[in-house]
Design a protein around this motif. Structure first.
Motif, PDB file in Angstrom:
ATOM      1  N   ASN A 122      -9.028  35.522 -17.947  1.00  0.00           N
ATOM      2  CA  ASN A 122     -10.176  36.148 -18.004  1.00  0.00           C
ATOM      3  C   ASN A 122     -10.622  35.942 -19.255  1.00  0.00           C
ATOM      4  O   ASN A 122     -11.258  36.798 -20.189  1.00  0.00           O
ATOM      5  N   ARG A 135     -14.703  37.243 -15.699  1.00  0.00           N
ATOM      6  CA  ARG A 135     -14.622  37.823 -14.306  1.00  0.00           C
ATOM      7  C   ARG A 135     -16.278  38.204 -13.784  1.00  0.00           C
ATOM      8  O   ARG A 135     -16.438  37.831 -12.643  1.00  0.00           O
ATOM      9  N   THR A 175      -7.832  42.142 -21.191  1.00  0.00           N
ATOM     10  CA  THR A 175      -7.509  41.448 -20.164  1.00  0.00           C
ATOM     11  C   THR A 175      -5.982  41.538 -20.234  1.00  0.00           C
ATOM     12  O   THR A 175      -4.900  40.948 -19.810  1.00  0.00           O
ATOM     13  N   ASP A 188     -10.811  40.180  -7.914  1.00  0.00           N
ATOM     14  CA  ASP A 188     -10.409  40.651  -9.347  1.00  0.00           C
ATOM     15  C   ASP A 188      -9.104  40.920  -9.704  1.00  0.00           C
ATOM     16  O   ASP A 188      -8.839  40.903 -10.725  1.00  0.00           O
ATOM     17  N   ILE A 191      -8.088  37.480 -11.013  1.00  0.00           N
ATOM     18  CA  ILE A 191      -8.521  36.960 -12.194  1.00  0.00           C
ATOM     19  C   ILE A 191      -7.728  38.047 -13.487  1.00  0.00           C
ATOM     20  O   ILE A 191      -7.949  39.036 -13.305  1.00  0.00           O
ATOM     21  N   GLY A 192      -7.419  37.225 -14.429  1.00  0.00           N
ATOM     22  CA  GLY A 192      -6.566  37.766 -15.538  1.00  0.00           C
ATOM     23  C   GLY A 192      -4.976  38.062 -15.243  1.00  0.00           C
ATOM     24  O   GLY A 192      -4.560  38.770 -16.055  1.00  0.00           O
TER      25      GLY A 192
END
Length: 459
Positions: A122, A135, A175, A188, A191-192
């Motif tokens: 992220n 994001r 993150t 989501d 992501i990260g």
């Protein structure tokens, strides 16, 4: 493919090194799926490799297979978005978008970074004051799970299982650990997640129209206090997309490469503003500088793309110099990635200064995203003994960030090198909730072993 111990695939930009049984270079998503099915059947750990620009060891394997996504680099540009393979570099995405007068907002320092790697952490970068983190610019993902199953995820798709909510620090960038929120989109979660939950093979990113006009400045000051006063004064400016800080030690590291810096400069602020139509940016900035105690005559200003690129190289030269020095000394780099609430920005910076002056004098440089209350304190250890001191100070700085309501990772992720910091921000129960999500999607714990969490016990 066999890997020699000194292979560049076995290290990242920090100098952290690992080992792997073999390197695999899939040419498309179906090949990635096949790799994961075989790995799952044989219980072989898999580490995903991007561009190698990370700083926390996330792409560095500790055995098993290393899978590089570099051949998944297709880019198709549309109006308002682009579909990119996970191995496409940020440079190639920006180049592909430019003819249609569009660009991708996030601006991590290293343009050789692969889009998949920036999704894994992220990432954000120097334009994060306006565009924030990766994001916010992702519309869809294709993800291969550890089992080989493929997910095609878009915004507004919710997770197919309950995800407990974790506390969210009041910071502009974070993150640390998994993104676990009430009512979240399923994509989501990936992501990260630092490549520990699934393999992103394709991404649909938002593209923005190129601004009509930009005004960019590298503004020098003869003291830190004057620079910080200017930051506070400039935060509310409309259209400001960059607000970056450089301290005296950082300026001294690159002074030979940029001889036009004023000799008395002890701090600098990098700014970039999108200028509204009919706005006289030069007059407005001259007025601001006259009231900010800036070194006006020695500061740099640009409206052309060529000059902006020169300023970007100036900003890029700072982490480059830090990394080069660490490599020359045979050490891995050591730098903070903590962000705090904006109201605590000066307090955190003061804590850095007081601690470093007392325990590590003259051996640390500080630069970064001060508009987000997120600067990087980079230790310049001369030997292994000093590196151990830096490790201890890193933990102390992480504790202070959490004490101030901040995070232990703002944009780099924790990887393998900094995974122990997760327990400073989250309780055992909260970390166990993350691990439960990991076990749900990767029951054999194959993906990214050693990243974010210690490897599971064998037997």
């Amino acid at each position: 493919m066999h890997l020699e111990p000194d292979s560049p695939y076995l290290a990242d930009a920090s100098g952290y090194r690992g080992h792997a049984e073999q390197l695999l270079l899939p040419e498309d998503e179906s090949a990635v799926t096949d790799i994961m099915r075989r790995a799952s059947e044989a219980s072989i750990p898999v580490t995903i490799s991007g561009g190698g620009s990370g700083l926390t060891g996330g792409r560095v394997p500790n055995g098993g297979w290393l899978v590089s996504l570099e051949k998944l680099n297709r880019i198709v540009v549309h109006q308002g978005y682009a579909v990119c393979g996970a191995g496409a570099s940020l440079t190639s995405i920006q180049a592909a978008a430019a003819p249609s007068k569009q660009f991708y907002g996030p601006d991590p320092t290293e343009y050789s970074a692969a889009i998949g790697g920036t999704i894994a952490t992220n990432a954000s970068g120097s334009r994060s004051f306006m565009y924030r983190d990766t994001r916010r610019h992702i519309r869809a993902l294709r993800v291969v799970l550890a089992s080989g199953e493929v997910l095609a995820l878009r915004r507004v798709q919710t997770p197919p299982f309950d995800i407990p909510q974790l506390p969210v620090p009041d910071v502009r960038k974070n993150t640390a650990g998994y993104y676990m929120r009430a009512g979240m989109d399923y994509l989501d979660l990936f992501i990260g997640s630092e490549g520990t939950l699934g393999i992103v093979t394709e991404v649909e990113v938002v593209l923005l129209p190129l601004p009509r006009q930009l005004f960019t400045g590298v503004v020098f000051f003869d003291s830190d206090d004057a620079a910080l006063d200017a930051v506070d004064a400039w935060r509310p400016l409309p259209g400001l997309r960059m607000l970056e800080y450089v301290d005296a030690g950082s300026l001294d590291m690159v002074r030979e490469r940029f001889a036009s810096m004023p000799a008395t400069a002890r701090a600098a602020i990098l700014t970039e503003q999108e200028i509204a139509e009919n706005e006289d940016a030069v007059d407005a900035w001259m007025s601001r500088l006259n009231t900010s105690a800036a070194l006006i005559e020695g500061s740099w200003f640009a409206t052309s793309a060529a000059d902006r690129e020169r300023f970007r190289q100036f900003r890029h030269a700072l982490p480059e110099a830090v990394n080069d020095l660490a490599r020359q000394r045979g050490l891995t780099t050591m730098g903070t990635d903590f962000s705090v609430p904006v109201a605590k920005n000066r307090e955190m910076l003061r804590y850095y200064r007081e601690t470093l002056d007392r325990e590590f004098p003259g051996q640390c440089v500080i630069f970064g995203h001060i508009g987000d209350a997120h600067v990087h304190a980079n230790f310049l250890a001369a030997n292994k003994e000093q590196w151990q001191i830096a490790m201890r100070l890193m933990t102390a700085f992480a504790r202070k960030s959490v004490e101030l309501g901040g995070t232990v990772s703002a944009e780099h992720g924790l990887g393998k090198r900094k995974r122990d910091l997760l327990a400073l921000q989250f309780s055992e129960e909260q970390i166990e909730a993350m691990k439960a999500v990991k076990r749900r999607l990767d029951p054999q714990w194959l993906l990214g072993q050693g990243t974010l969490f210690a490897p599971p016990a064998v037997g």
